[in-house]
Design an enzyme around this catalytic site. Sequence first.
Site, short mmCIF file in Angstrom:
data_model
loop_
_atom_site.label_atom_id
_atom_site.label_comp_id
_atom_site.label_asym_id
_atom_site.label_seq_id
_atom_site.Cartn_x
_atom_site.Cartn_y
_atom_site.Cartn_z
N PHE A 73 -57.58 32.03 -92.00
CA PHE A 73 -58.52 32.19 -93.11
C PHE A 73 -58.15 33.44 -93.91
O PHE A 73 -57.74 34.45 -93.34
CB PHE A 73 -59.95 32.29 -92.59
N TYR A 128 -73.93 31.69 -90.42
CA TYR A 128 -74.48 30.77 -91.42
C TYR A 128 -73.91 29.36 -91.30
O TYR A 128 -74.28 28.47 -92.06
CB TYR A 128 -74.26 31.30 -92.84
N LYS A 129 -72.99 29.13 -90.36
CA LYS A 129 -72.45 27.78 -90.15
C LYS A 129 -73.28 27.07 -89.09
O LYS A 129 -74.36 26.58 -89.37
CB LYS A 129 -70.97 27.87 -89.77
N ARG A 132 -63.01 18.13 -95.75
CA ARG A 132 -63.50 18.37 -94.40
C ARG A 132 -64.83 17.65 -94.21
O ARG A 132 -65.74 17.79 -95.04
CB ARG A 132 -63.71 19.86 -94.14
#
Length: 429
Positions: A149, A251-252, A400
């Site tokens: 990332f 937050y995922k 995704r």
Amino acid sequence: MTDTTDSARTETRTETRTDTRIDAALLDTARALDAADPLRAHLDAFADAPGVGAYLDGNSLGRPLRDTPEKLAAFVRDDWGTRLIRSWDEQWMTLPMELGDRIGALTLGAAAGQTVVADSTSVLIYKLMRAAATADPTRTELVIEAGNFPTDRFMATGVAAETGMTVRWIEPDPVLGVQIADVVAVMSDKTALVSLSHVDYRSGALADMPAITDAVHEVGALMMWDLCHSAGVIPMQLDAWGVDMAVGCTYKYLNGGPGSPAFAYLRHEHQGVLRQPIQGWWSAADIFAMGPEYVPASDIRQLLSGTPPVTSMVAMQGMLDLIEQASIDGVREKAKSLTDFAVRAYDELLAPLDVRLLSPRDADLRGGHVTIGHPDFRAVTQRLWADGIIPDFRFPDGIRLGLSPLSTSHAETLTGVLAVRDALESHDR
């Protein structure tokens, strides 16, 4: 409201988007899997999103729970509005550590006193990476994956520039992700730190955390894991596996909301030894001494810097309750079932349209999302979003399918895959 309400809602959404081309076996399978799902009752814990037929982006931003508005209102009304500054002494001073301990116990396999909630993912990665990179002056190299990332890569090059170190890049198979041999090939006695993602944010490939950690320790280096795409969906044993440090967002799969703070894990043996570079007052040994010199805390509080974002810690606590009820092992089994079903739907509906599977086929080798690729997917994603079907586009041509287990059904997954097929066929005409 019961789980049957949500099941009926998702089946209705699916049926309204299907036509005579649908594979009846897929729809029957989705219904059967949802009926047998031991976690199906949790589907109705999440707020409705009017106009959204399928939300397949929970690996990027989790849905809010139904009771989140009331919990936030109660926080403003009572904890903040009524107790005012007294809440710091009554509960907020210890909240970063207490919430960290809960995340550690429920999802990380981490004993108390090693996990803290604070700052953003980027800031915590910098703190730990900088501390680890300079722990041994004889070690001058950082190892990271070339396709990691961006934040992880940018932090590594920034730390290297600050310290005069060298970055060694791993270039693994883009679908299968980083393997032990990839890591071993770039390490030496100069390696200070290896920093990798547990789940690849693109392909969903799941790295062998215990084996890679052992290999890193064999050359005397430290191991840091980015858990952003695994925390809350993949069971871990950070203590048992000897992990030195880790960072993850909330937050995922932890559903803390946009911008909710990240967490950091630092193994007991490194606390008071490694020194993080952002020396704020909250990491001082005596917060309120206001002394002339900085003396760091010797426990996990040493990773804090400024005043913790208390308001942003409210929403995630409800999701931790759900994970505790479901168990992280139960969540993992549901993730495997959802992604297996998504791969089957891909094989039957999308592979004939020259869509590529960009994730491992083996559920044991992937996390909670499946990635598919096609040259037209940027335009397809724009159409899907306009139609209320929300997957996630990743450059250059990937979609995704993020299947957050507690908030996603198999029927909703099928709705999304069917919508991708329909949008792609329409785009091609």
